[in-house]
Design a protein around this motif. Structure first.
Motif, PDB file in Angstrom:
ATOM      1  N   PHE A 319       0.837  -1.213   0.000  1.00  0.00           N
ATOM      2  CA  PHE A 319       0.000   0.000   0.000  1.00  0.00           C
ATOM      3  C   PHE A 319       0.868   1.257   0.000  1.00  0.00           C
ATOM      4  O   PHE A 319       0.598   2.230  -0.706  1.00  0.00           O
ATOM      5  N   VAL A 320       1.944   1.237   0.790  1.00  0.00           N
ATOM      6  CA  VAL A 320       2.772   2.434   0.925  1.00  0.00           C
ATOM      7  C   VAL A 320       3.448   2.808  -0.395  1.00  0.00           C
ATOM      8  O   VAL A 320       3.806   3.969  -0.624  1.00  0.00           O
ATOM      9  N   CYS A 321       3.608   1.831  -1.285  1.00  0.00           N
ATOM     10  CA  CYS A 321       4.257   2.126  -2.570  1.00  0.00           C
ATOM     11  C   CYS A 321       3.370   2.963  -3.491  1.00  0.00           C
ATOM     12  O   CYS A 321       3.809   3.393  -4.559  1.00  0.00           O
ATOM     13  N   GLU A 337      10.074   2.919   0.555  1.00  0.00           N
ATOM     14  CA  GLU A 337       9.825   3.747   1.741  1.00  0.00           C
ATOM     15  C   GLU A 337       9.699   5.210   1.308  1.00  0.00           C
ATOM     16  O   GLU A 337      10.460   5.675   0.459  1.00  0.00           O
ATOM     17  N   PRO A 338       8.768   5.944   1.951  1.00  0.00           N
ATOM     18  CA  PRO A 338       8.652   7.363   1.611  1.00  0.00           C
ATOM     19  C   PRO A 338       9.822   8.181   2.153  1.00  0.00           C
ATOM     20  O   PRO A 338      10.515   7.750   3.078  1.00  0.00           O
ATOM     21  N   THR A 339      10.009   9.361   1.572  1.00  0.00           N
ATOM     22  CA  THR A 339      10.956  10.322   2.137  1.00  0.00           C
ATOM     23  C   THR A 339      10.219  11.640   2.363  1.00  0.00           C
ATOM     24  O   THR A 339       9.169  11.875   1.779  1.00  0.00           O
ATOM     25  N   GLU A 490       0.579  -2.583   6.745  1.00  0.00           N
ATOM     26  CA  GLU A 490       1.156  -1.947   5.555  1.00  0.00           C
ATOM     27  C   GLU A 490       2.186  -0.863   5.883  1.00  0.00           C
ATOM     28  O   GLU A 490       2.830  -0.340   4.975  1.00  0.00           O
ATOM     29  N   SER A 491       2.316  -0.497   7.179  1.00  0.00           N
ATOM     30  CA  SER A 491       3.298   0.527   7.557  1.00  0.00           C
ATOM     31  C   SER A 491       4.693   0.068   7.151  1.00  0.00           C
ATOM     32  O   SER A 491       5.053  -1.087   7.365  1.00  0.00           O
ATOM     33  N   CYS A 492       5.479   0.961   6.574  1.00  0.00           N
ATOM     34  CA  CYS A 492       6.819   0.538   6.158  1.00  0.00           C
ATOM     35  C   CYS A 492       7.770   0.483   7.345  1.00  0.00           C
ATOM     36  O   CYS A 492       8.856  -0.066   7.250  1.00  0.00           O
ATOM     37  N   GLY A 493       7.381   1.099   8.456  1.00  0.00           N
ATOM     38  CA  GLY A 493       8.182   1.005   9.670  1.00  0.00           C
ATOM     39  C   GLY A 493       9.285   2.025   9.771  1.00  0.00           C
ATOM     40  O   GLY A 493      10.084   2.007  10.706  1.00  0.00           O
ATOM     41  N   LYS A 494       9.341   2.951   8.834  1.00  0.00           N
ATOM     42  CA  LYS A 494      10.467   3.898   8.833  1.00  0.00           C
ATOM     43  C   LYS A 494      10.380   4.889   9.993  1.00  0.00           C
ATOM     44  O   LYS A 494      11.399   5.276  10.564  1.00  0.00           O
ATOM     45  N   CYS A 495       9.162   5.348  10.326  1.00  0.00           N
ATOM     46  CA  CYS A 495       9.098   6.342  11.401  1.00  0.00           C
ATOM     47  C   CYS A 495       8.345   5.800  12.622  1.00  0.00           C
ATOM     48  O   CYS A 495       7.430   4.989  12.495  1.00  0.00           O
ATOM     49  N   THR A 496       8.760   6.272  13.791  1.00  0.00           N
ATOM     50  CA  THR A 496       8.275   5.716  15.057  1.00  0.00           C
ATOM     51  C   THR A 496       6.778   5.919  15.292  1.00  0.00           C
ATOM     52  O   THR A 496       6.108   4.986  15.709  1.00  0.00           O
ATOM     53  N   CYS A 498       4.217   6.009  13.416  1.00  0.00           N
ATOM     54  CA  CYS A 498       3.392   5.079  12.648  1.00  0.00           C
ATOM     55  C   CYS A 498       3.729   3.640  13.041  1.00  0.00           C
ATOM     56  O   CYS A 498       2.833   2.845  13.320  1.00  0.00           O
ATOM     57  N   ARG A 499       5.013   3.321  13.103  1.00  0.00           N
ATOM     58  CA  ARG A 499       5.412   1.934  13.374  1.00  0.00           C
ATOM     59  C   ARG A 499       4.937   1.484  14.753  1.00  0.00           C
ATOM     60  O   ARG A 499       4.357   0.420  14.911  1.00  0.00           O
ATOM     61  N   ILE A 500       5.176   2.335  15.783  1.00  0.00           N
ATOM     62  CA  ILE A 500       4.851   1.916  17.151  1.00  0.00           C
ATOM     63  C   ILE A 500       3.487   2.456  17.589  1.00  0.00           C
ATOM     64  O   ILE A 500       2.691   1.741  18.193  1.00  0.00           O
ATOM     65  N   ALA A 536       3.720  11.666  12.031  1.00  0.00           N
ATOM     66  CA  ALA A 536       4.139  10.609  11.095  1.00  0.00           C
ATOM     67  C   ALA A 536       4.755  11.240   9.845  1.00  0.00           C
ATOM     68  O   ALA A 536       4.410  12.359   9.465  1.00  0.00           O
ATOM     69  N   LEU A 537       5.644  10.468   9.234  1.00  0.00           N
ATOM     70  CA  LEU A 537       6.418  11.015   8.115  1.00  0.00           C
ATOM     71  C   LEU A 537       5.596  11.153   6.830  1.00  0.00           C
ATOM     72  O   LEU A 537       5.697  12.135   6.120  1.00  0.00           O
ATOM     73  N   CYS A 538       4.776  10.164   6.544  1.00  0.00           N
ATOM     74  CA  CYS A 538       4.064  10.234   5.255  1.00  0.00           C
ATOM     75  C   CYS A 538       2.559  10.140   5.451  1.00  0.00           C
ATOM     76  O   CYS A 538       2.063   9.933   6.558  1.00  0.00           O
ATOM     77  N   GLY A 539       1.853  10.260   4.348  1.00  0.00           N
ATOM     78  CA  GLY A 539       0.389  10.260   4.371  1.00  0.00           C
ATOM     79  C   GLY A 539      -0.203   9.007   4.982  1.00  0.00           C
ATOM     80  O   GLY A 539      -1.300   9.051   5.545  1.00  0.00           O
ATOM     81  N   LEU A 540       0.501   7.873   4.884  1.00  0.00           N
ATOM     82  CA  LEU A 540      -0.068   6.649   5.442  1.00  0.00           C
ATOM     83  C   LEU A 540      -0.270   6.810   6.950  1.00  0.00           C
ATOM     84  O   LEU A 540      -1.363   6.623   7.477  1.00  0.00           O
ATOM     85  N   GLY A 541       0.804   7.210   7.629  1.00  0.00           N
ATOM     86  CA  GLY A 541       0.710   7.391   9.081  1.00  0.00           C
ATOM     87  C   GLY A 541      -0.155   8.592   9.447  1.00  0.00           C
ATOM     88  O   GLY A 541      -0.953   8.531  10.394  1.00  0.00           O
ATOM     89  N   GLN A 542      -0.037   9.653   8.672  1.00  0.00           N
ATOM     90  CA  GLN A 542      -0.786  10.885   9.002  1.00  0.00           C
ATOM     91  C   GLN A 542      -2.304  10.686   8.933  1.00  0.00           C
ATOM     92  O   GLN A 542      -3.058  11.378   9.595  1.00  0.00           O
TER      93      GLN A 542
END
Ligand code: FMN
Ligand code: SF4
Ligand code: SF4
Ligand code: SF4
Ligand code: FES
Length: 634
Positions: A319-321, A337-339, A490-496, A498-500, A536-542
């Protein structure tokens, strides 16, 4: 055959129009009488849906059976079998449409083909039992124009789906295909860009960013190589509008990418599509090959000196892609992973070069905006949201399928007029728009006009166009948990955050549905949700807390019932259910006791049985076994 000039394209178009004239005429008229070869109809066309939904219900076999039967009856010469893309009414598929009388057959099986051929195509008598039956009136309707499902729709992005053969470029050309490209290439690219801007088209991939402005930004960055990317990842669960467009009208996407390339000065297009869409991939491959064969892709297109090439890139279904920066990394062979933005892809995208990313549905609107004019497009919709939007209408609704409506249509019109209301006469409870990033809206939102701003103000979002209707049997806490499970997975896990953070939210929701939640948990959910949204870093987490926040705000009493009274009013949370036997209704037949896997039911035959709640594992077996309605569940 290479088409060397816009004039040569126009000559081909005029010839190709003849191919489609009968179908076009049927689109604009209504025929009461059925056509039939024995009744003197000279030629008949049979359109058999070749979308993924209908293919899954054996539409390819229906096509084979049709061809065999037409041969066997000696009428194959007089009947064309066409395989278009999705008609939208997938739930009633496979769809078979007969031209020139516009008969719309639903739920056709291969076994029905012989009757369609003998009775209708040869004999001129419709097969009544295969006609759509209005769920409210019971009336059989033969022409889709008279079905409520289609009446309020306006098909712009889906204009060719269910109409043309997507594997025949001439049918696309007959519908003014590549006309917008041809005229654009003879105009100043700034003028073309200005048309897209003034049409008011906004991105259909979720964020609703103005497309013309995006192109203008990408145009400003100069580089030896620039890219046009079509985002065909479509990861929202339940959404299939982009897939349908690519399956039913692939050339519209290709044409739009070239027009974009011309406007931003790019000569290379990339379509990023998930490999789980094999039919869409196939149709794109065929369309790209045909466009090349006609000189509509490649070097010196239409003799104008403009070069453009398109490649297909495959995603693995994360999904994150679909998030544009993750998508670009994935295409570069890096982790998806998003930037952080900026820099936006328009400045530094694929291979660090200026890149314009647009969604499939956004692109499908572009050619028709240019052929019909930006003012025409801007006259449809609301003040800030122009044109139409495609929605994948699903859930507890009578008419499930893909619909396209003008922006500003209300949720009530979609659910009750087009969707035919809630299934089984149940009470409407909520509608989730925007997929896992959106929110659950309620009865009080049914009359808001759908556009980007109104949906956001109501606590949801347009997203890519998923729309799931829920009834009284749906538990809103479980719904929020379902969507959160999706985003956690679906979280890519890059930022805390969203991941946690999302994991912690899911744990809380699981506690609540297991009957171990507390009122403080509701406050914790709200705090966590707002922190995740903000950090969160990207739209998925936000956006991932949206389903939780919207259900907390619109259905707080259901959360409170779960934690304070240990009750799930929809009877969905197993741990909160209590099974008991009504002694007044129990006949003592012992069927429940014999079926209970936990040996929780005891009693003497012909006397009321009893459930031991400490042994009951809430499997529901007794409920399904009792023929006397004696099992109570609260
Ligand atoms: C988690 C996530 C998933 C996304 N998935 C998609 C997608 O599947 N398709 C899409 O077009 N846009 C998707 N987007 C939006 C893209 O990042 C981007 O905004 C869009 O492709 C731009 O095209 P548009 O301006 O035509 O809408 C997603 C965004 C996020 C945050
Ligand atoms: S918000 Fe989630 S998906 Fe986006 S970068 Fe952070 S961890 Fe990855
Ligand atoms: S199946 Fe129903 S009627 Fe029979 S013993 Fe169980 S509760 Fe009573
Ligand atoms: S719900 Fe299942 S475990 Fe509980 S009493 Fe009924 S059959 Fe037995
Ligand atoms: S796939 Fe056939 S109607 Fe949608």
């Amino acid at each position: 055959m290479i088409i060397h000039s816009p004039d040569a394209l126009e000559s081909i178009r005029q010839e190709a129009v003849k191919l489609l004239s009968v179908r076009e005429d049927c689109n604009n008229s209504s025929s009461v009488k059925a056509a039939g070869l024995e009744k003197g109809t000279p030629r008949i066309q049979v359109l058999c849906c070749g979308g993924t939904g209908c293919k899954a219900s054996e539409s390819a076999r229906i096509v084979d059976c049709l061809r065999e039967s037409l041969q066997a009856h000696g009428v194959a010469e007089k009947v064309d079998v066409v395989v278009p893309g999705c008609f939208g009414f997938c739930e009633k598929g496979p769809i078979v449409k007969i031209i020139p009388d516009n008969t719309f057959y639903t739920s056709v099986r291969p076994e029905d083909v012989e009757e369609i051929v003998t009775s209708h195509i040869v004999g001129g008598n419709r097969v009544e039992r295969l006609l759509y039956q209005d769920p409210r009136t019971g009336e059989h309707i033969s022409d889709s124009k008279h079905m409520n499902f289609y009446r309020k729709q306006m098909r712009i992005a889906l204009r060719n789906c269910g109409f043309i053969d997507p594997e025949n470029i001439l049918e696309y050309i007959a519908r003014d295909g590549y006309k917008a490209l041809a005229s654009s290439l003879t105009r100043d690219s700034l003028e073309v860009l200005s048309d897209i801007k003034s049409s008011g088209l906004r991105g259909r991939g979720g964020a609703g960013f103005p497309t013309g402005v995006k192109w203008e930004i990408a145009r400003k960055f100069d580089a030896p190589e620039k890219y046009v990317v079509c985002n065909a990842d479509e990861g929202d669960p339940g959404a299939f509008m982009d897939r349908s467009i690519m399956e039913g009208d692939p050339h519209s996407v290709i044409e739009a990418m070239m027009i974009c390339g011309y406007c931003i000065n790019a000569h290379h297009g990339l379509i990023y599509i998930r490999a789980e869409y094999p039919l869409a991939v196939h149709r794109l491959q065929v369309a790209i090959a045909q466009a090349r064969e006609y000189g509509l892709l490649g070097k010196n297109i239409l003799g104008t000196g403009f070069d453009f090439e398109i490649e297909i890139r495959y995603g693995a279904g994360a999904f994150v892609c679909g998030e544009e920066t993750a998508l670009i990394h994935s295409m570069e062979g890096k982790r998806g992973e998003p930037t952080l933005k900026p820099p936006f892809p328009a400045e530094a995208g694929y291979m660090g070069r200026p890149t314009n990313v647009n969604n499939v549905e956004t692109l499908a609107n572009v050619p028709v905006i240019l052929t019909r004019g930006p003012q025409w497009f801007a006259s449809i919709g609301t003040e800030k949201s122009k044109g139409t939007k495609v929605f994948a209408l699903a859930g507890k609704i009578n008419n499930v399928g893909l619909i396209e409506v003008p922006m500003g249509t209300t949720l009530r019109e979609i659910i009750y007029d087009i969707g035919g209301g809630v299934k089984g006469g149940k009470r409407f409870k909520a509608v989730q728009t925007g997929g896992p990033s959106g929110g659950c809206l309620t009865e009080k939102h049914l009359d808001i006009p759908i556009d980007y701003e109104s949906l956001a103000a109501a606590g949801s979002m347009m997203g890519s166009g998923g729309m799931i209707v829920m009834d009284e049997d749906d538990c809103m806490v479980s719904v929020a948990k379902f969507f959160l499970e999706f985003t956690v997975g679906e979280s890519c896990g890059k930022c805390t955050p969203c991941r946690i953070g999302n994991k912690r939210m899911l744990e809380i929701l699981t506690r609540i549905t297991d009957g171990r939640g507390t009122l403080e948990d509701l406050d914790k959910l709200e705090t966590l949700a707002s922190v995740i949204k903000d950090t969160a870093l990207c739209g998925l987490g936000q956006t991932s807390p949206n389903p939780v926040l919207s259900t907390l705000s619109n259905f707080r009493e259901e959360y409170e019932e779960h934690v304070s009274s240990h009750v799930c009013r929809a009877h969905k949370c197993k741990a909160l259910l209590t099974y008991s036997i009504d002694p007044a209704k129990c006949k003592g037949c012992s069927a429940c006791a014999r079926g209970c896997p936990a040996e929780a039911i005891v009693g003497e035959v012909r006397k009321p049985f009893v459930i031991n709640p400490s042994l009951c594992i809430r499997c529901g077996m007794c409920l399904s076994r009792c023929k006397f309605g004696a099992i109570n569940v609260i």
